[in-house]
Design a protein around this motif. Structure first.
Motif, PDB file in Angstrom:
ATOM      1  N   CYS A 165       6.246  -4.014  -4.074  1.00  0.00           N
ATOM      2  CA  CYS A 165       6.961  -3.402  -2.944  1.00  0.00           C
ATOM      3  C   CYS A 165       8.267  -2.734  -3.370  1.00  0.00           C
TER       4      CYS A 165
ATOM      5  N   HIS B 130       2.457   1.903   6.581  1.00  0.00           N
ATOM      6  CA  HIS B 130       2.621   2.009   5.125  1.00  0.00           C
ATOM      7  C   HIS B 130       2.613   3.450   4.622  1.00  0.00           C
ATOM      8  N   THR B 131       2.113   4.400   5.418  1.00  0.00           N
ATOM      9  CA  THR B 131       2.110   5.790   4.965  1.00  0.00           C
ATOM     10  C   THR B 131       3.488   6.443   5.102  1.00  0.00           C
TER      11      THR B 131
ATOM     12  N   ARG C 173       7.198   7.294   4.377  1.00  0.00           N
ATOM     13  CA  ARG C 173       8.111   7.227   3.224  1.00  0.00           C
ATOM     14  C   ARG C 173       9.503   7.723   3.606  1.00  0.00           C
TER      15      ARG C 173
ATOM     16  N   LEU D  36       0.798  -1.221   0.000  1.00  0.00           N
ATOM     17  CA  LEU D  36       0.000   0.000   0.000  1.00  0.00           C
ATOM     18  C   LEU D  36       0.837   1.280   0.000  1.00  0.00           C
ATOM     19  N   ARG D  37       2.148   1.159   0.180  1.00  0.00           N
ATOM     20  CA  ARG D  37       2.976   2.372   0.196  1.00  0.00           C
ATOM     21  C   ARG D  37       2.983   3.007  -1.189  1.00  0.00           C
ATOM     22  N   GLU D  38       2.803   4.326  -1.241  1.00  0.00           N
ATOM     23  CA  GLU D  38       2.729   5.036  -2.515  1.00  0.00           C
ATOM     24  C   GLU D  38       3.972   5.889  -2.717  1.00  0.00           C
ATOM     25  N   GLY D  39       4.879   5.412  -3.563  1.00  0.00           N
ATOM     26  CA  GLY D  39       6.051   6.196  -3.919  1.00  0.00           C
ATOM     27  C   GLY D  39       7.301   5.809  -3.177  1.00  0.00           C
TER      28      GLY D  39
END
Length: 223
Positions: free
Chosen positions: A107, A191-192, A194, A29-32
């Motif tokens: 991932c 997961h948020t 970064r 679910l991590r974005e970027g």
């Protein structure tokens, strides 16, 4: 273990923090990719020699490393230090806020050029640990931490709440290395996040005492 054998030990640490922008791993679910550094990542090594055999333990602030990389790193360490590759254990703390180092679907892509840099870091840290070796003894203790980890799939299911601590000290009682073992997923940041981070194992290591003079622990291996 017999106290009649002279044990020597040495340790070292090297910063392995990758460049910002590298892909992170551990969450679909991590974005970027990474956008900064929360705390630095390290590879830490401790080398033991009992006069008959030399062995090394290398622990990295990473999620995981595949067999091919570990085999090549062991080979490189053996060539540089003479420690047989079969006597080198390479482990990871399993942080979910580290760079993509193995293939996991969704991932992040593995940066193989950075893995080449990492391999040399592992060689360097074992060489440094070998150079710092001195007579040593090992003590161990354990504590139960019932309020930290949980079984997320079955709250009533099995888990291991035991924190094991091994203290490696020299003949003056000064610390050489501390080894911690605890069963709990390093997913504190979620997961948020970064930012590159060693997650809770890094925070735990940062709080390890720099002196053991106040501790009374049973010696299990001494000079």
């Amino acid at each position: 273990m017999s106290g009649s054998t002279t044990l020597k030990a040495g340790s070292a640490a090297v910063d392995i923090t990758p460049p910002v922008g590298i892909a992170l791993t551990g969450y679909v679910l991590r974005e970027g990719p990474s956008i900064g550094v929360h705390d630095r990542l390290y590879a830490r090594a401790v080398v033991f020699d009992d006069g008959h055999c030399r062995a090394a333990l290398v622990v990295c602030d990473l999620l995981a490393l595949d067999r091919g990389f570990v085999a090549s790193a062991r080979q490189a360490i053996e060539a540089a230090t003479g420690i047989p590759g079969a006597h080198v254990m390479i482990a990871c703390t399993h942080t979910h806020s580290g760079p993509a180092t193995i293939f996991l679907y969704g991932c992040g892509d593995v940066d193989h050029a950075w893995l080449d840099v990492l391999r040399q870091h592992l060689v360097n840290v074992v060489q440094a640990a070998c150079a710092s070796m001195r007579k040593a003894r090992v003590a161990t203790t354990a504590r139960h931490l019932d309020m930290v980890a949980r079984n997320r799939r079955d709250p009533e299911g099995p888990m291991n709440p035991c924190l094991w601590v091994w203290c490696v000290v020299d003949t003056r009682g000064q610390p050489i290395a501390t080894l911690l073992s605890y069963w709990c997923h390093p997913t504190v940041l979620g997961h948020t996040n970064r930012l590159i981070s060693a997650d809770y194992p890094g925070a735990a290591i940062a709080r390890v005492p720099v002196s053991y003079t106040h501790l009374t622990l049973p010696t299990i291996y001494s000079v």
